[in-house]
Motif scaffolding. Sequence first.
Motif, mmCIF file in Angstrom:
data_model
loop_
_atom_site.group_PDB
_atom_site.id
_atom_site.type_symbol
_atom_site.label_atom_id
_atom_site.label_comp_id
_atom_site.label_asym_id
_atom_site.label_seq_id
_atom_site.Cartn_x
_atom_site.Cartn_y
_atom_site.Cartn_z
ATOM 1 N N LEU A 87 -7.750 -1.024 6.410
ATOM 2 C CA LEU A 87 -7.859 0.312 6.994
ATOM 3 C C LEU A 87 -6.514 0.794 7.526
ATOM 4 C CD1 LEU A 87 -11.275 -0.035 8.875
ATOM 5 C CD2 LEU A 87 -10.829 0.754 6.534
ATOM 6 N N GLN A 88 -5.760 -0.109 8.139
ATOM 7 C CA GLN A 88 -4.452 0.295 8.649
ATOM 8 C C GLN A 88 -3.496 0.647 7.511
ATOM 9 O OE1 GLN A 88 -3.387 -2.913 11.514
ATOM 10 N NE2 GLN A 88 -3.786 -1.376 13.081
ATOM 11 N N LEU A 89 -3.599 -0.068 6.400
ATOM 12 C CA LEU A 89 -2.769 0.267 5.243
ATOM 13 C C LEU A 89 -3.141 1.641 4.687
ATOM 14 C CD1 LEU A 89 -2.625 -3.159 3.348
ATOM 15 C CD2 LEU A 89 -0.744 -2.002 4.528
ATOM 16 N N VAL A 138 -6.131 -1.421 -1.581
ATOM 17 C CA VAL A 138 -5.647 -0.078 -1.262
ATOM 18 C C VAL A 138 -5.119 0.610 -2.517
ATOM 19 C CG1 VAL A 138 -3.913 1.226 0.032
ATOM 20 C CG2 VAL A 138 -5.144 -0.657 1.130
ATOM 21 N N ASP A 139 -4.337 -0.111 -3.302
ATOM 22 C CA ASP A 139 -3.768 0.482 -4.515
ATOM 23 C C ASP A 139 -4.864 0.919 -5.486
ATOM 24 O OD1 ASP A 139 -1.250 0.010 -3.507
ATOM 25 O OD2 ASP A 139 -0.924 -1.828 -4.666
ATOM 26 N N ALA A 140 -5.857 0.048 -5.691
ATOM 27 C CA ALA A 140 -6.908 0.355 -6.660
ATOM 28 C C ALA A 140 -7.828 1.463 -6.160
ATOM 29 C CB ALA A 140 -7.718 -0.906 -6.964
ATOM 30 N N LEU A 141 -8.308 1.325 -4.926
ATOM 31 C CA LEU A 141 -9.301 2.265 -4.420
ATOM 32 C C LEU A 141 -8.686 3.607 -4.037
ATOM 33 C CD1 LEU A 141 -12.144 2.945 -3.659
ATOM 34 C CD2 LEU A 141 -11.846 1.706 -1.497
ATOM 35 N N ALA A 142 -7.634 3.578 -3.241
ATOM 36 C CA ALA A 142 -6.998 4.839 -2.853
ATOM 37 C C ALA A 142 -6.432 5.543 -4.083
ATOM 38 C CB ALA A 142 -5.897 4.582 -1.833
ATOM 39 N N GLY A 143 -5.947 4.746 -5.032
ATOM 40 C CA GLY A 143 -5.387 5.336 -6.242
ATOM 41 C C GLY A 143 -6.398 6.175 -6.997
ATOM 42 N N ILE A 144 -7.613 5.651 -7.163
ATOM 43 C CA ILE A 144 -8.619 6.399 -7.927
ATOM 44 C C ILE A 144 -9.184 7.554 -7.102
ATOM 45 C CG2 ILE A 144 -10.666 5.026 -7.322
ATOM 46 C CD1 ILE A 144 -9.702 6.534 -10.761
ATOM 47 N N ILE A 145 -9.273 7.382 -5.788
ATOM 48 C CA ILE A 145 -9.737 8.486 -4.939
ATOM 49 C C ILE A 145 -8.792 9.678 -5.066
ATOM 50 C CG2 ILE A 145 -10.017 9.231 -2.538
ATOM 51 C CD1 ILE A 145 -11.123 6.439 -1.917
#
Length: 408
Positions: free
Chosen positions: A374-376, A348-355
Amino acid sequence: MLIAMNVRIAFSTVGIAAVLLTAPLPGQTGASTPTVTNAAVVPNPWTQLMTKAAAHAHAHGAPTPLLSPVDHSVVRMKSTPADAPLVPVADLQAKGIRVVPWTTNDPEAMRAVIRTGVDGLISDRPDLLQKVLAEERAARPEDAKLKRFVVSAHRGGRGLRPENTLPSFESGLDQLSTELETDTGVSTDHVSLIWHDQFFNPQACRKADGSEYTIANRIYLRDISSTEAQKTFICDKLHFGADQKNDPSLSPVTVAFSAKEGRPSIYSPTYVAELFRFVRFYVEYYSVGPGKGTPHAEERAANARTVRFNIETKVLPDRLPPAVAGAQDPKVPAEMYKNQTLPPQAFVDALAGIILKERMEGRAAVQSFDFRTLQLIEEQQPKIQTFYLTDNYKLLSSDFVPAGLRLN
């Protein structure tokens, strides 16, 4: 005047019992006492899952999640278990839940899935899907759903180019796919590396220095940095049918982009941030660059400006249910079936961060078989859309699923 009534039990497509009152059947006379048979009510598993998933998302201000089921759970195919319920597409859509199945490559199977009314389809062959979709649109020009149908290029469209590489994404864009589907792991430098397996698979990748690379000396994504991955591997092996090609001349945008970025090879592994840059470069290439004036240039640039990204997190739950463990190939080392990735929060940190950094939350969604991730996302980054990937419906009642979503 009183009319004698009979009571029947009927079941909707989601398995919910309803009582229907009817006039007497032929040959019946006089009043009768209505009776109700105590029939077991078995709610549809997909409806149960997505009702719970939507409730969780809405509780955190996130958009309604999508369901991405395996295609043989939408229409009956040879691979569909005889006792398996089908996904109730229309009922889910009535609840605001869109349905985009995976992964259909046969044209007639594509046609059958499309005719269930799904919102899109993930395919290794977006070229064939576009052809079938054009035929369906011509046959039903009034169907508004077909006009906004999602054509999702699985791993960029691995039926035409080696999977999850910039040439595969270029091919997917060339086919005017409205969505690029891909997979990610997390590297040692906390980058969302794009690859399907937990390790760089020797079936698709080779060492750039020519040294031997096999399953025995496999390298997991968690054990290498994004920079080292690009220096170490070239993932250009052909293993997915005769139409899969790796000729550089078929990927002019990737060739130009790789030269600009100083990439070791056009088939070096890529990562999410680089994919976003590549798509922007693709737009420039066909709108103001060398590709301007070539056939379909304007159409390609316009589509790439709005193309969406469906990005899967390749993380396994810590405990696999017997239904999964029992399917293990005895010839494959047992550790390969274990989770060799970082925990969900790291994804979540890596992917959502770059998005968010690239301001792509309006175009990028996160999908996963691991619903914890997904819940995170829904709890921490509610602007990002989620896709719930599913396969065997029996897994939805197992430890594979978080307790709050698990079916009874």
